[in-house]
Enzyme design. Structure first.
Site, PDB file in Angstrom:
ATOM      1  N   SER A 166     -23.038 -28.482  -9.055  1.00  0.00           N
ATOM      2  CA  SER A 166     -21.786 -27.884  -8.618  1.00  0.00           C
ATOM      3  C   SER A 166     -20.598 -28.665  -9.189  1.00  0.00           C
ATOM      4  O   SER A 166     -20.490 -28.814 -10.408  1.00  0.00           O
ATOM      5  CB  SER A 166     -21.755 -27.829  -7.090  1.00  0.00           C
ATOM      6  OG  SER A 166     -20.704 -27.014  -6.628  1.00  0.00           O
ATOM      7  N   ARG A 235     -14.640 -25.259   6.346  1.00  0.00           N
ATOM      8  CA  ARG A 235     -16.043 -25.557   6.077  1.00  0.00           C
ATOM      9  C   ARG A 235     -16.921 -24.324   6.300  1.00  0.00           C
ATOM     10  O   ARG A 235     -17.846 -24.065   5.528  1.00  0.00           O
ATOM     11  CB  ARG A 235     -16.514 -26.700   6.980  1.00  0.00           C
ATOM     12  CG  ARG A 235     -17.978 -27.094   6.782  1.00  0.00           C
ATOM     13  CD  ARG A 235     -18.255 -27.551   5.384  1.00  0.00           C
ATOM     14  NE  ARG A 235     -19.604 -28.119   5.264  1.00  0.00           N
ATOM     15  CZ  ARG A 235     -20.119 -28.569   4.137  1.00  0.00           C
ATOM     16  NH1 ARG A 235     -19.410 -28.519   3.026  1.00  0.00           N
ATOM     17  NH2 ARG A 235     -21.334 -29.076   4.108  1.00  0.00           N
ATOM     18  N   ASP A 330     -28.081 -18.009  -6.597  1.00  0.00           N
ATOM     19  CA  ASP A 330     -26.754 -18.640  -6.524  1.00  0.00           C
ATOM     20  C   ASP A 330     -25.711 -17.595  -6.919  1.00  0.00           C
ATOM     21  O   ASP A 330     -25.656 -17.164  -8.066  1.00  0.00           O
ATOM     22  CB  ASP A 330     -26.710 -19.840  -7.463  1.00  0.00           C
ATOM     23  CG  ASP A 330     -25.392 -20.615  -7.388  1.00  0.00           C
ATOM     24  OD1 ASP A 330     -24.447 -20.133  -6.736  1.00  0.00           O
ATOM     25  OD2 ASP A 330     -25.321 -21.696  -8.004  1.00  0.00           O
ATOM     26  N   HIS A 363     -26.632 -21.265  -3.614  1.00  0.00           N
ATOM     27  CA  HIS A 363     -26.007 -22.351  -4.361  1.00  0.00           C
ATOM     28  C   HIS A 363     -26.499 -23.717  -3.904  1.00  0.00           C
ATOM     29  O   HIS A 363     -26.610 -24.653  -4.702  1.00  0.00           O
ATOM     30  CB  HIS A 363     -24.482 -22.274  -4.202  1.00  0.00           C
ATOM     31  CG  HIS A 363     -23.731 -23.315  -4.970  1.00  0.00           C
ATOM     32  ND1 HIS A 363     -23.721 -23.369  -6.345  1.00  0.00           N
ATOM     33  CD2 HIS A 363     -22.964 -24.354  -4.552  1.00  0.00           C
ATOM     34  CE1 HIS A 363     -22.984 -24.383  -6.741  1.00  0.00           C
ATOM     35  NE2 HIS A 363     -22.509 -25.002  -5.672  1.00  0.00           N
ATOM     36  N   ASP A 364     -26.806 -23.852  -2.637  1.00  0.00           N
ATOM     37  CA  ASP A 364     -27.248 -25.135  -2.079  1.00  0.00           C
ATOM     38  C   ASP A 364     -28.656 -25.531  -2.519  1.00  0.00           C
ATOM     39  O   ASP A 364     -29.136 -26.598  -2.120  1.00  0.00           O
ATOM     40  CB  ASP A 364     -27.220 -25.083  -0.549  1.00  0.00           C
ATOM     41  CG  ASP A 364     -26.011 -25.795   0.029  1.00  0.00           C
ATOM     42  OD1 ASP A 364     -25.216 -26.352  -0.744  1.00  0.00           O
ATOM     43  OD2 ASP A 364     -25.857 -25.784   1.265  1.00  0.00           O
TER      44      ASP A 364
END
Length: 390
Positions: A166, A235, A330, A363-364
């Protein structure tokens, strides 16, 4: 350099007890000239190292963390079994892909962070108060300059590899461009050459959530009274982009908090809502709101094609081998972003490998177990070792 034998299964050992170190760069030789035109001095950097630098100083691997990460990438700070290990503990340690019996692994909290490196939350020596919004804007290129200072301090003249996901992947790309003679291998993971308008939009909504909180007070809040509601909401917004629809369905589906019963209330009623609220509330306890504003803006400004004319020109002077990794689910930085990098690298005549890993983790995925990323990284590093005769 061959690994020592071990009786434990591969990828199971820990980096052990580690500590976060700090070094301050000050004086006439360490006035940081930022891309914004501003200067910054002194600059303190928090960092951790794992393993030993070889006699020939040729086994160093730099790990670059993502948006809300820090220098604590592996191991634990105490013997407390309840303490969480570093954020990439699954990859760093004896017998793991970043094998600390073979490599000297370095991870620093980047410039502008809030975990020991000079940033908006740190004390401005000129005023004795936190920098807050008086902190100058910085870019990914500025982060890399400070990391170079740290490596010089540690006696590292060459990097066997620089790796990160990222925002960490953006730093990897910038490293290969800014210091081409120093990098043997670059591993940008789940990243992009430039932020898309959609990604910038999500960052802007998150920033507005923070700045709309009355406690933010134009950045003049006290550390113990930061804009908790706004930061938690920011967040929550960001975390949605880190997951995938498949992951959300698998983890939460449409399950209610209380079994199958609707609560008929505006408070959290679905499990996915409860999860996001938990992510937001715990984040407030470990991060700084002004820092979040600055870091997301640094990501927005990252634009290799604009900075260098086009992407092929950006990579024209790179000398390293590349391994570009993406994940199928992602949608923040989809595989097409990595494929754009690969196409430009090949057009520029660079040595590049590409792996698009099947995953439903979104994405994580680069932070989570359950995919082939470790095997791919390990194989690439072994290839680099053979190329340089380690």
């Amino acid at each position: 350099m061959k690994p020592e034998s071990t009786s434990k299964p591969a990828y199971q050992e820990s980096a052990g007890l580690v500590e976060t170190n700090r070094v301050t760069f000050q004086g006439d030789n360490f006035i940081l000239k930022l891309e914004s035109g501003k200067t910054l001095s002194p600059v303190t950097v928090a960092y951790e190292t794992y393993g030993q630098l070889s006699r020939d100083r040729d086994n160093a691997v730099l790990v670059c963390h993502a948006l809300t990460g820090d220098a604590h990438a592996a191991g634990r700070h105490t013997h407390d079994p309840k303490e969480k290990p570093g954020w990439w503990d699954m990859l760093i340690g004896p017998g793991k892909p970043l094998d600390t019996r073979r490599y000297f692994v370095i991870c620093s909290n980047f410039l502008g962070g809030c975990k020991g490196t000079t940033g908006p939350a740190e004390i401005n020596p000129a005023t004795g108060k936190p920098y807050g919004l008086h902190f100058p804007f910085y870019t990914v290129k500025d982060m890399v300059k400070v990391q170079k200072w740290l490596l010089d301090h540690l006696g590292v003249k060459r990097l066997l590899a620089v790796i990160g996901g990222s925002l960490g992947g953006m730093q990897v790309l910038q490293w290969a461009i800014t210091f081409p003679e120093m990098v043997v291998g670059a591993l940008p993971i789940a990243t992009t050459a430039r932020m898309s308008p959609q990604a910038i939009a999500f960052n802007e909504v998150a920033r507005q959530a923070i700045m709309s909180d009355p406690q933010w007070n134009f950045g003049l809040y006290q550390p113990e009274h930061q804009p908790a509601s706004g930061l938690a909401l920011a967040r929550m917004i960001g975390h949605i982009t880190y997951l995938s629809q498949e992951a959300m369905l698998r983890k939460f589906s449409r399950r209610f908090i209380n079994g199958s019963q609707r609560g008929y209330k505006l408070e959290a009623d679905f499990q996915v809502e409860s999860y996001l609220h938990h992510q937001g509330s715990t984040f407030v306890n470990r991060f700084d709101a002004n820092t979040y504003l600055y870091i997301t803006r640094a990501m927005d400004y990252f634009d290799l094609p604009s900075d260098y004319g086009n992407l092929e020109k950006a990579f024209s002077h790179c000398q390293c081998s590349f391994l570009v990794i993406s994940f199928t689910s992602d949608w923040l930085f989809p595989p097409s972003c990595s494929q754009e990098l690969v196409k430009a690298l090949r057009t520029a005549g660079k040595n590049v490998s590409y792996c698009n890993i099947g995953s439903d983790q979104g994405h994580d995925a680069f932070l989570l177990p359950g995919n082939r990323m470790g095997e791919v990284i390990s194989g690439f590093l072994t290839r680099l070792e053979n190329e340089v005769n380690l």
